[in-house]
Design an enzyme around this catalytic site. Structure first.
Site, PDB file in Angstrom:
ATOM      1  N   GLU A 151       0.807  -1.232   0.000  1.00 56.64           N
ATOM      2  CA  GLU A 151       0.000   0.000   0.000  1.00 56.64           C
ATOM      3  C   GLU A 151       0.837   1.277   0.000  1.00 56.64           C
ATOM      4  O   GLU A 151       0.731   2.119   0.899  1.00 56.64           O
ATOM      5  CB  GLU A 151      -0.973   0.001   1.178  1.00 56.64           C
ATOM      6  N   GLU A 161      -5.299  -8.694   0.508  1.00 50.49           N
ATOM      7  CA  GLU A 161      -6.013  -8.432   1.759  1.00 50.49           C
ATOM      8  C   GLU A 161      -7.477  -8.180   1.454  1.00 50.49           C
ATOM      9  O   GLU A 161      -7.797  -7.469   0.493  1.00 50.49           O
ATOM     10  CB  GLU A 161      -5.491  -7.167   2.473  1.00 50.49           C
TER      11      GLU A 161
HETATM   12  C1  BGP Z   1      -4.533  -2.081   5.109  1.00 44.48           C
HETATM   13  C2  BGP Z   1      -3.199  -2.432   5.694  1.00 44.48           C
HETATM   14  C3  BGP Z   1      -3.271  -3.415   6.808  1.00 44.48           C
HETATM   15  C4  BGP Z   1      -4.479  -3.300   7.697  1.00 44.48           C
HETATM   16  C5  BGP Z   1      -5.754  -3.083   6.912  1.00 44.48           C
HETATM   17  C6  BGP Z   1      -6.961  -2.740   7.738  1.00 44.48           C
HETATM   18  O1  BGP Z   1      -4.511  -0.754   4.710  1.00 44.48           O
HETATM   19  O2  BGP Z   1      -2.358  -2.962   4.702  1.00 44.48           O
HETATM   20  O3  BGP Z   1      -2.059  -3.340   7.489  1.00 44.48           O
HETATM   21  O4  BGP Z   1      -4.289  -2.501   8.760  1.00 44.48           O
HETATM   22  O5  BGP Z   1      -5.610  -2.086   5.954  1.00 44.48           O
HETATM   23  O6  BGP Z   1      -6.948  -1.380   8.030  1.00 44.48           O
HETATM   24  P1  BGP Z   1      -7.275  -0.776   9.433  1.00 44.48           P
HETATM   25  O7  BGP Z   1      -6.394  -1.500  10.379  1.00 44.48           O
HETATM   26  O8  BGP Z   1      -6.963   0.662   9.325  1.00 44.48           O
HETATM   27  O9  BGP Z   1      -8.716  -1.034   9.661  1.00 44.48           O
END
Ligand code: BGP
Length: 478
Positions: free
Chosen positions: A167, A379
Site C-alpha cells: 500500500e 487483503e
Molecule cells: C490495510 C493495511 C493493513 C491493515 C488493513 C486494515 O490498509 O495494509 O495493514 O491494517 O488495511 O486497516 P485498518 O487496520 O486501518 O482497519
C-alpha cells in the site's frame, strides 16, 4: 450456499504484518522502526496503542501456524520487519532476526502452507529515517534493494511468492500529506511525491534483482485499490471519477505495470509545481521492472464515490473515524478535482467503510482489462467489534462479508480474470495501526485490549470454521 470451484492450486490464504502482530519490539537485537517511535507521540493512535507486545506472535508463532494448519490454509502472507533483520537498516544482519523468519517459513512448510513474504509493510528502520530522512532520500531505494537481496538469498530457496511494498499509496500519503503515519509531515506534496518516487525506485530495483536469485519465484506488489464510482452521470462527476482514478490509482498502478506515470497526473502535478524529479535512468529502471512484474496484488476493503469538488471544497484533512463511532467520518477530497461522499446504495461498517462485494468483481475486471496481469487479492476482511462468550465468537457478520467477497472472486474467475489467490485480513486479531485492538479482523480471536495485560489466549471464531470448509471444498461450499 453453493459456490464455484476455483482453479486447482488456488491460494486460499490469510495475511498479517510484522508490526501488527509480532511484539518483541526490542528483543533479540531488533532495531526500532519508524512506527516504534511514532506511536509514542501523544494523540497519534487510538488510546495511545502500540505494537510493543501486539498479539505476541513472536512468542506464539508455533501455536498460530499450527492453527493455520488446522484450518487447512494454503498460503500465509506475512511481512518481514526490516529493522529486525537489519537493525541499522543496512550493514550487518541480525542473525537472530533472520532465524525468526526461518522458523516461520519452516513451520509453514511443515503444515503444507505456502509462505508469501511482504518485504515492506510500513516499518522502515528508524536508523534510516535519522540518517538521511528515510524515503526522501534516493539512498533509501538502494538500501531497500540490498535488504531485498539479502532476503531473497536467505529465504528464496523456500519462499516462492514475494511482495515488494504494501500500500504505497496509503503510507506515503499518510506520511507526508495528512500526517497520520510516520514521518508525520503535514501537507507537503512536493516531499510526498519525491518520497513516493523513491519508493517506486526501491520496488523496481528489488524486482530486477529477484529472478536471478529466485528463478522459480514470482514477485508482485500490494496496492490499496478503492475504485471511485462516479456519483452520477453528470459530466462533471464523470470527469471527477476520471481525475480520481488518475491520481488515486493509476499514479501507482501504471508505474508498476507500464513503468510510467499517467499523462494527466504528470500534467496536473507539473502545473502544481510538485512533480518529482524523474531522470532518464529512473524511467529505464521503472520500465524494465514493469516487464518483470509477475502478478499484481491488491488489497480491497471498500469502494469510493467521486463527485466534482470546487476549489474551496472538501480537503484531505478532515476527521477520520478511528473509534468505531459510525457516521463520524468527514467527506474528503482534492479541491478543484473530486470529493468522496458516502455511497447511498451501500451499507457501511462501524468505521464507515462501505461494504461492496460487487466492487471486488469490478476491481478484478478493471485491473484485468487495463493491465492483463495475474491478480492476487492480498487483503480483504471486515473490521468489527467482536464479543467473546464462553470461549466462542459468533461472527456471522464477518462470514457474510467474506462469503459475498469470495462469490465476487468466483464471478471474476468466470469473467476471465486470472486470480491466483485470496488472503483474508487477518488470521489472528491484531493491532490496527490507528484504530487500536478493538477493530478486530481475525478468524482467530486474541484476548487483549487497548491496554497491555490480556491473557493473549487464542480462540477460534465461527469464521475460522467457515473458512476451513471453503478451503476444503475449494470454494464450492460457501
Ligand atoms: C490495510 C493495511 C493493513 C491493515 C488493513 C486494515 O490498509 O495494509 O495493514 O491494517 O488495511 O486497516 P485498518 O487496520 O486501518 O482497519
Amino acid at each position: 450456499m453453493n459456490g464455484v470451484s476455483m482453479k486447482t492450486g488456488f491460494l486460499w490464504g490469510a495475511a498479517s504484518a510484522a508490526y501488527q502482530i509480532e511484539g518483541a519490539f526490542e528483543e533479540d537485537g531488533k532495531g526500532w522502526s519508524i512506527w516504534d517511535k511514532f506511536v509514542r507521540i501523544p494523540g497519534k493512535t487510538f488510546k495511545g496503542t502500540n505494537g510493543n507486545v501486539a498479539v505476541d506472535h513472536y512468542h506464539h508463532y508455533k501455536e498460530d501456524i499450527a492453527l493455520m494448519g488446522e484450518m487447512g490454509l494454503k498460503a500465509y502472507r506475512f511481512s518481514i520487519s526490516w529493522p529486525r533483520v537489519l537493525p541499522d537498516g543496512s550493514g550487518k544482519p541480525n542473525e537472530k532476526g533472520i532465524a525468526f523468519y526461518d522458523n516461520i517459513i519452516n513451520e509453514c512448510l511443515k503444515h503444507g502452507i505456502e509462505p508469501m513474504i511482504t518485504l515492506y509493510h510500513w516499518d522502515l528502520p528508524q536508523a534510516l529515517q535519522d540518517r538521511y530522512g528515510g524515503w526522501e532520500s534516493r539512498q533509501c531505494a538502494d538500501d531497500f534493494a540490498a535488504y531485498a537481496k539479502l532476503m531473497f538469498e536467505r529465504y528464496g530457496d523456500r519462499v516462492k511468492y514475494w511482495i515488494t511494498i504494501n500500500e504505497q499509496n496509503i503510507f506515503t500519503k499518510f506520511g507526508y500529506v495528512t500526517a497520520w503515519h510516520p514521518p508525520g509531515i503535514f501537507n507537503d506534496r512536493k516531499r510526498w511525491l519525491q518520497a513516493n518516487h523513491n519508493v517506486n525506485l526501491a520496488h523496481a530495483k528489488a524486482v530486477l534483482a529477484f529472478h536471478d536469485l529466485v528463478p522459480d519465484g514470482q514477485i508482485g506488489v500490494s496496492f490499496a485499490y478503492g475504485p471511485g464510482y462516479a456519483f452520477d452521470c453528470a459530466p462533471e462527476n464523470v470527469m471527477a471519477c476520471q481525475d480520481y482514478n488518475e491520481l488515486e490509482n493509476y499514479w501507482w498502478l501504471d508505474v508498476y505495470c507500464y513503468g510510467a506515470y499517467p499523462a494527466a497526473g504528470v500534467a496536473y502535478y507539473m502545473a502544481e509545481g510538485v512533480m518529482p524529479e524523474v531522470t532518464l535512468e529512473d524511467k529505464k529502471l521503472l520500465k524494465a521492472a514493469s516487464e518483470q512484474l509477475d502478478f499484481l496484488g491488491f488489497n480491497y476493503y471498500h469502494s469510493n464515490v467521486s463527485e466534482a469538488n470546487p476549489l474551496d471544497g472538501a480537503t484531505q484533512f478532515g476527521h477520520m473515524n478511528n473509534s468505531g463511532d459510525k457516521g463520524s467520518d468527514d467527506i474528503m477530497g482534492v479541491p478543484g478535482l473530486y470529493k468522496m461522499p458516502p455511497n447511498p446504495y451501500l451499507r457501511t461498517t462501524d468505521w464507515d467503510w462501505a461494504i461492496d462485494p460487487e466492487g471486488l468483481l469490478y476491481v478484478c475486471r478493471a485491473l484485468t482489462s487495463r493491465y492483463r496481469k495475474p491478480l492476487i487479492i492480498s487483503e480483504n476482511g471486515l473490521g468489527a467489534f467482536d464479543t467473546l462468550e464462553d470461549g466462542k465468537v459468533h461472527d456471522s457478520y464477518r462470514i457474510d462479508y467474506l462469503r459475498e467477497h469470495v462469490e465476487a472472486i468466483e464471478k471474476a474467475q468466470l469473467a476471465g480474470c486470472n486470480v491466483l489467490g485470496y488472503c483474508v485480513w487477518s488470521f489472528t486479531d491484531l493491532l490496527s495501526w490507528l484504530n487500536g485492538y478493538q477493530k478486530r479482523y481475525g478468524l482467530v480471536y486474541v484476548d487483549r485490549e487497548e491496554a497491555e495485560g490480556g491473557s493473549l489466549k487464542r480462540y477460534k471464531k465461527d469464521s475460522f470454521y467457515w473458512y476451513r470448509q471453503v478451503i476444503q471444498s475449494n470454494g464450492t461450499v460457501l
